[in-house]
Design an enzyme around this catalytic site. Structure first.
Site, PDB file in Angstrom:
ATOM      1  N   ASP A 149      -4.421  -4.217 -18.782  1.00 28.64           N
ATOM      2  CA  ASP A 149      -3.391  -3.193 -19.037  1.00 28.64           C
ATOM      3  C   ASP A 149      -3.456  -2.605 -20.434  1.00 28.64           C
ATOM      4  O   ASP A 149      -2.465  -2.027 -20.913  1.00 28.64           O
ATOM      5  CB  ASP A 149      -1.997  -3.778 -18.750  1.00 28.64           C
ATOM      6  CG  ASP A 149      -1.852  -4.140 -17.284  1.00 28.64           C
ATOM      7  OD1 ASP A 149      -1.083  -5.060 -16.977  1.00 28.64           O
ATOM      8  OD2 ASP A 149      -2.546  -3.536 -16.439  1.00 28.64           O
TER       9      ASP A 149
ATOM     10  N   GLY B 287       0.782  -1.230   0.000  1.00 27.43           N
ATOM     11  CA  GLY B 287       0.000   0.000   0.000  1.00 27.43           C
ATOM     12  C   GLY B 287       0.815   1.282   0.000  1.00 27.43           C
ATOM     13  O   GLY B 287       0.325   2.335   0.434  1.00 27.43           O
TER      14      GLY B 287
ATOM     15  N   ASN C  67      -5.945   2.231 -13.221  1.00 26.03           N
ATOM     16  CA  ASN C  67      -4.957   1.293 -12.676  1.00 26.03           C
ATOM     17  C   ASN C  67      -3.544   1.828 -12.863  1.00 26.03           C
ATOM     18  O   ASN C  67      -3.214   2.403 -13.910  1.00 26.03           O
ATOM     19  CB  ASN C  67      -5.084  -0.062 -13.393  1.00 26.03           C
ATOM     20  CG  ASN C  67      -4.025  -1.046 -12.933  1.00 26.03           C
ATOM     21  OD1 ASN C  67      -3.947  -1.369 -11.749  1.00 26.03           O
ATOM     22  ND2 ASN C  67      -3.183  -1.484 -13.853  1.00 26.03           N
TER      23      ASN C  67
ATOM     24  N   HIS D  23       0.264   0.848 -13.378  1.00 19.77           N
ATOM     25  CA  HIS D  23       1.015  -0.319 -13.863  1.00 19.77           C
ATOM     26  C   HIS D  23       2.478   0.062 -14.055  1.00 19.77           C
ATOM     27  O   HIS D  23       2.756   1.090 -14.705  1.00 19.77           O
ATOM     28  CB  HIS D  23       0.405  -0.834 -15.166  1.00 19.77           C
ATOM     29  CG  HIS D  23       1.037  -2.104 -15.650  1.00 19.77           C
ATOM     30  ND1 HIS D  23       1.035  -3.260 -14.896  1.00 19.77           N
ATOM     31  CD2 HIS D  23       1.704  -2.387 -16.787  1.00 19.77           C
ATOM     32  CE1 HIS D  23       1.685  -4.198 -15.556  1.00 19.77           C
ATOM     33  NE2 HIS D  23       2.097  -3.704 -16.708  1.00 19.77           N
TER      34      HIS D  23
ATOM     35  N   ASN E 124       1.538   3.033  -2.589  1.00 17.87           N
ATOM     36  CA  ASN E 124       0.844   3.956  -3.505  1.00 17.87           C
ATOM     37  C   ASN E 124      -0.444   4.476  -2.866  1.00 17.87           C
ATOM     38  O   ASN E 124      -0.810   5.645  -3.049  1.00 17.87           O
ATOM     39  CB  ASN E 124       0.570   3.260  -4.837  1.00 17.87           C
ATOM     40  CG  ASN E 124       1.849   3.138  -5.656  1.00 17.87           C
ATOM     41  OD1 ASN E 124       2.302   4.117  -6.246  1.00 17.87           O
ATOM     42  ND2 ASN E 124       2.448   1.978  -5.662  1.00 17.87           N
TER      43      ASN E 124
ATOM     44  N   GLU F  17       6.210   5.902  -9.243  1.00 11.91           N
ATOM     45  CA  GLU F  17       4.788   5.550  -9.038  1.00 11.91           C
ATOM     46  C   GLU F  17       4.118   6.490  -8.036  1.00 11.91           C
ATOM     47  O   GLU F  17       2.990   6.934  -8.240  1.00 11.91           O
ATOM     48  CB  GLU F  17       4.671   4.120  -8.500  1.00 11.91           C
ATOM     49  CG  GLU F  17       4.970   3.044  -9.504  1.00 11.91           C
ATOM     50  CD  GLU F  17       4.892   1.662  -8.897  1.00 11.91           C
ATOM     51  OE1 GLU F  17       5.059   1.515  -7.668  1.00 11.91           O
ATOM     52  OE2 GLU F  17       4.636   0.729  -9.663  1.00 11.91           O
TER      53      GLU F  17
ATOM     54  N   HIS G 167      -5.659  -8.637  -9.039  1.00 10.70           N
ATOM     55  CA  HIS G 167      -6.767  -9.520  -9.418  1.00 10.70           C
ATOM     56  C   HIS G 167      -7.338  -9.017 -10.742  1.00 10.70           C
ATOM     57  O   HIS G 167      -7.682  -7.826 -10.861  1.00 10.70           O
ATOM     58  CB  HIS G 167      -7.851  -9.483  -8.324  1.00 10.70           C
ATOM     59  CG  HIS G 167      -9.129 -10.190  -8.703  1.00 10.70           C
ATOM     60  ND1 HIS G 167      -9.312 -11.533  -8.542  1.00 10.70           N
ATOM     61  CD2 HIS G 167     -10.275  -9.713  -9.259  1.00 10.70           C
ATOM     62  CE1 HIS G 167     -10.543 -11.859  -8.967  1.00 10.70           C
ATOM     63  NE2 HIS G 167     -11.137 -10.778  -9.404  1.00 10.70           N
ATOM     64  N   ILE G 168      -7.435  -9.933 -11.705  1.00 12.80           N
ATOM     65  CA  ILE G 168      -7.986  -9.533 -13.004  1.00 12.80           C
ATOM     66  C   ILE G 168      -9.503  -9.403 -12.882  1.00 12.80           C
ATOM     67  O   ILE G 168     -10.182 -10.349 -12.478  1.00 12.80           O
ATOM     68  CB  ILE G 168      -7.621 -10.560 -14.090  1.00 12.80           C
ATOM     69  CG1 ILE G 168      -6.094 -10.611 -14.262  1.00 12.80           C
ATOM     70  CG2 ILE G 168      -8.287 -10.175 -15.421  1.00 12.80           C
ATOM     71  CD1 ILE G 168      -5.618 -11.659 -15.222  1.00 12.80           C
ATOM     72  N   LEU G 169     -10.026  -8.217 -13.193  1.00  8.75           N
ATOM     73  CA  LEU G 169     -11.446  -7.919 -13.021  1.00  8.75           C
ATOM     74  C   LEU G 169     -12.236  -8.353 -14.251  1.00  8.75           C
ATOM     75  O   LEU G 169     -11.871  -8.030 -15.388  1.00  8.75           O
ATOM     76  CB  LEU G 169     -11.633  -6.424 -12.771  1.00  8.75           C
ATOM     77  CG  LEU G 169     -11.044  -5.931 -11.440  1.00  8.75           C
ATOM     78  CD1 LEU G 169     -10.809  -4.430 -11.472  1.00  8.75           C
ATOM     79  CD2 LEU G 169     -11.930  -6.328 -10.263  1.00  8.75           C
TER      80      LEU G 169
HETATM   81  N1  LIG Z   1      -9.806  -6.460 -16.361  1.00 12.18           N
HETATM   82  C1  LIG Z   1      -8.734  -5.872 -15.790  1.00 12.18           C
HETATM   83  N2  LIG Z   1      -8.429  -6.158 -14.518  1.00 12.18           N
HETATM   84  C2  LIG Z   1      -7.348  -5.575 -13.959  1.00 12.18           C
HETATM   85  C3  LIG Z   1      -6.517  -4.709 -14.698  1.00 12.18           C
HETATM   86  C4  LIG Z   1      -6.877  -4.414 -16.037  1.00 12.18           C
HETATM   87  O1  LIG Z   1      -6.205  -3.604 -16.736  1.00 12.18           O
HETATM   88  N3  LIG Z   1      -7.997  -5.009 -16.550  1.00 12.18           N
HETATM   89  N4  LIG Z   1      -5.351  -4.196 -14.129  1.00 12.18           N
HETATM   90  C5  LIG Z   1      -4.957  -4.980 -12.964  1.00 12.18           C
HETATM   91  C6  LIG Z   1      -3.653  -4.782 -12.319  1.00 12.18           C
HETATM   92  N5  LIG Z   1      -2.713  -5.625 -13.049  1.00 12.18           N
HETATM   93  C7  LIG Z   1      -1.797  -4.978 -13.799  1.00 12.18           C
HETATM   94  O2  LIG Z   1      -1.663  -3.758 -13.774  1.00 12.18           O
HETATM   95  C8  LIG Z   1      -2.735  -7.040 -12.940  1.00 12.18           C
HETATM   96  C9  LIG Z   1      -2.941  -7.609 -11.719  1.00 12.18           C
HETATM   97  C10 LIG Z   1      -2.964  -9.002 -11.595  1.00 12.18           C
HETATM   98  C11 LIG Z   1      -2.781  -9.817 -12.700  1.00 12.18           C
HETATM   99  C12 LIG Z   1      -2.848 -11.308 -12.549  1.00 12.18           C
HETATM  100  O3  LIG Z   1      -2.326 -12.070 -13.350  1.00 12.18           O
HETATM  101  N6  LIG Z   1      -3.541 -11.719 -11.478  1.00 12.18           N
HETATM  102  C13 LIG Z   1      -3.785 -13.161 -11.233  1.00 12.18           C
HETATM  103  C14 LIG Z   1      -3.498 -13.492  -9.776  1.00 12.18           C
HETATM  104  C15 LIG Z   1      -2.084 -13.071  -9.439  1.00 12.18           C
HETATM  105  C16 LIG Z   1      -1.859 -13.166  -7.934  1.00 12.18           C
HETATM  106  O4  LIG Z   1      -2.806 -13.499  -7.201  1.00 12.18           O
HETATM  107  O5  LIG Z   1      -0.716 -12.878  -7.545  1.00 12.18           O
HETATM  108  C17 LIG Z   1      -5.263 -13.451 -11.467  1.00 12.18           C
HETATM  109  O6  LIG Z   1      -6.094 -12.507 -11.296  1.00 12.18           O
HETATM  110  O7  LIG Z   1      -5.530 -14.627 -11.754  1.00 12.18           O
HETATM  111  C18 LIG Z   1      -2.587  -9.241 -13.939  1.00 12.18           C
HETATM  112  C19 LIG Z   1      -2.568  -7.844 -14.070  1.00 12.18           C
HETATM  113  C20 LIG Z   1      -6.078  -5.047 -11.974  1.00 12.18           C
HETATM  114  N7  LIG Z   1      -7.074  -5.830 -12.645  1.00 12.18           N
HETATM  115  N1  LIG Z   2       0.052  -5.157 -12.499  1.00 10.28           N
HETATM  116  C1  LIG Z   2      -0.175  -4.337 -11.364  1.00 10.28           C
HETATM  117  C2  LIG Z   2       1.098  -4.148 -10.576  1.00 10.28           C
HETATM  118  O1  LIG Z   2       2.089  -4.822 -10.781  1.00 10.28           O
HETATM  119  N2  LIG Z   2       1.054  -3.173  -9.654  1.00 10.28           N
HETATM  120  C3  LIG Z   2       2.206  -2.890  -8.846  1.00 10.28           C
HETATM  121  O2  LIG Z   2       2.024  -3.382  -7.525  1.00 10.28           O
HETATM  122  C4  LIG Z   2       2.825  -2.575  -6.648  1.00 10.28           C
HETATM  123  C5  LIG Z   2       1.968  -2.178  -5.490  1.00 10.28           C
HETATM  124  O3  LIG Z   2       2.791  -1.591  -4.512  1.00 10.28           O
HETATM  125  P1  LIG Z   2       2.095  -0.961  -3.194  1.00 10.28           P
HETATM  126  O4  LIG Z   2       1.179  -2.020  -2.640  1.00 10.28           O
HETATM  127  O5  LIG Z   2       3.257  -0.624  -2.311  1.00 10.28           O
HETATM  128  O6  LIG Z   2       1.325   0.257  -3.639  1.00 10.28           O
HETATM  129  C6  LIG Z   2       3.276  -1.359  -7.462  1.00 10.28           C
HETATM  130  O7  LIG Z   2       4.598  -1.511  -7.884  1.00 10.28           O
HETATM  131  C7  LIG Z   2       2.360  -1.404  -8.654  1.00 10.28           C
HETATM  132  O8  LIG Z   2       2.899  -0.836  -9.818  1.00 10.28           O
END
Ligand SMILES: Nc1nc2c(c(=O)[nH]1)N[C@@H](CN(C=O)c1ccc(C(=O)N[C@@H](CCC(=O)O)C(=O)O)cc1)CN2
Ligand SMILES: NCC(=O)N[C@@H]1O[C@H](COP(=O)([O-])[O-])[C@@H](O)[C@H]1O
Length: 219
Positions: free
Chosen positions: A167, A17, A125, A127, A19, A198, A106-108
């Site tokens: 992304d 957290g 988001n 990234h 950010n 960030e 978490h992928i939404l």
């Molecule tokens: N539909 C979308 N969902 C999310 C996005 C997005 O752009 N579209 N951005 C993400 C954040 N993110 C990258 O920036 C990202 C986060 C997580 C994953 C991923 O592969 N998650 C896995 C679980 C990984 C884990 O638990 O460590 C999953 O969800 O199965 C990819 C991209 C926020 N969501």
């Molecule tokens: N794909 C999404 C991703 O990789 N996000 C990354 O998770 C970290 C969160 O740090 P924080 O919990 O200290 O804010 C940050 O580095 C952010 O860019």
């Protein structure tokens, strides 16, 4: 002279957290009068939840394990769709204008995206890569490997709108980060450089999203 009602922000996290902390610290100044109305984590141990509690910001932990147990035998798709639909309801209870994913891993699915779109709630988001490069989890590590393999000399950080394709939503703001030996020849050194970018960019990107919302509301 009518002032726009203060933007209500919900922040989604999964980890430390830092950010989120940047957003909390900016509330009294650059971010004002926008307010964080709730912080929601998909991980119980996320230290970001403690950061929110210290700042007297309401929190919630939305646990996917219960959904996976409910959809036995293993139906990950059904579990995630139900999880996302309930996450949308949880978020919408606070009537936010904007959702900020700040390390939300978490992928939404459309079961989350569509209810928010219907209510006009924008989702952004943070990234740690340039748009179109190193989508998904592990972006910093992927960039570092590409740098060490001589494939890139620059990475970056971006804030984008969230759509179903991970992304690849519309870019709000991006900051390039040149990669220079030997400053960046360890992942840790690159992570530190990226995190410092960030913490500034998340404020800039959130303010831009607020301006876009206010422009939408006044049109
Ligand atoms: N539909 C979308 N969902 C999310 C996005 C997005 O752009 N579209 N951005 C993400 C954040 N993110 C990258 O920036 C990202 C986060 C997580 C994953 C991923 O592969 N998650 C896995 C679980 C990984 C884990 O638990 O460590 C999953 O969800 O199965 C990819 C991209 C926020 N969501
Ligand atoms: N794909 C999404 C991703 O990789 N996000 C990354 O998770 C970290 C969160 O740090 P924080 O919990 O200290 O804010 C940050 O580095 C952010 O860019």
């Amino acid at each position: 002279m009518s002032f726009p009602t203060p933007t209500r922000i919900t922040v989604l996290i999964s980890g430390n957290g830092t950010n989120l902390q940047a957003l909390i610290d900016a509330q009294p100044t650059t971010l004002s009068p926008a307010r964080i109305v709730r912080v929601i984590s998909n991980k119980k141990a996320a230290y970001g939840l403690e950061r929110a509690k210290t700042a007297n910001i309401p929190t919630a932990y939305h646990n996917i394990v219960a959904y996976r147990k409910k959809y036995e035998p293993k139906d990950e798709t059904a579990a995630r769709q139900a999880y996302d639909a309930d996450l949308a309801a949880l978020v919408l209870k606070d009537a936010p204008n904007l959702v900020v994913c700040a390390g939300f891993m978490h992928i939404l699915s459309p079961q989350f995206l569509e209810p928010l779109a219907e209510k006009g709630v924008d989702i952004i988001n943070l990234h740690p890569a340039k748009w179109g490069m190193f989508d998904g989890a592990g972006a910093i590590e992927k960039a570092h490997k590409a740098f060490m393999d001589g494939e890139i000399t620059e990475t970056g950080v971006m804030i984008h709108y969230v759509i179903a394709q991970v992304d690849r939503g519309e870019l709000l703001v991006e900051e390039p980060i040149p990669l220079v030996h030997p400053d960046d020849d360890t992942v840790e050194a690159l992570q530190e450089k990226i995190h410092s970018v960030e913490h500034k960019l998340i404020i800039r990107g959130t303010l831009m999203a607020i301006e876009n919302l206010q422009r939408k509301q006044s049109s």
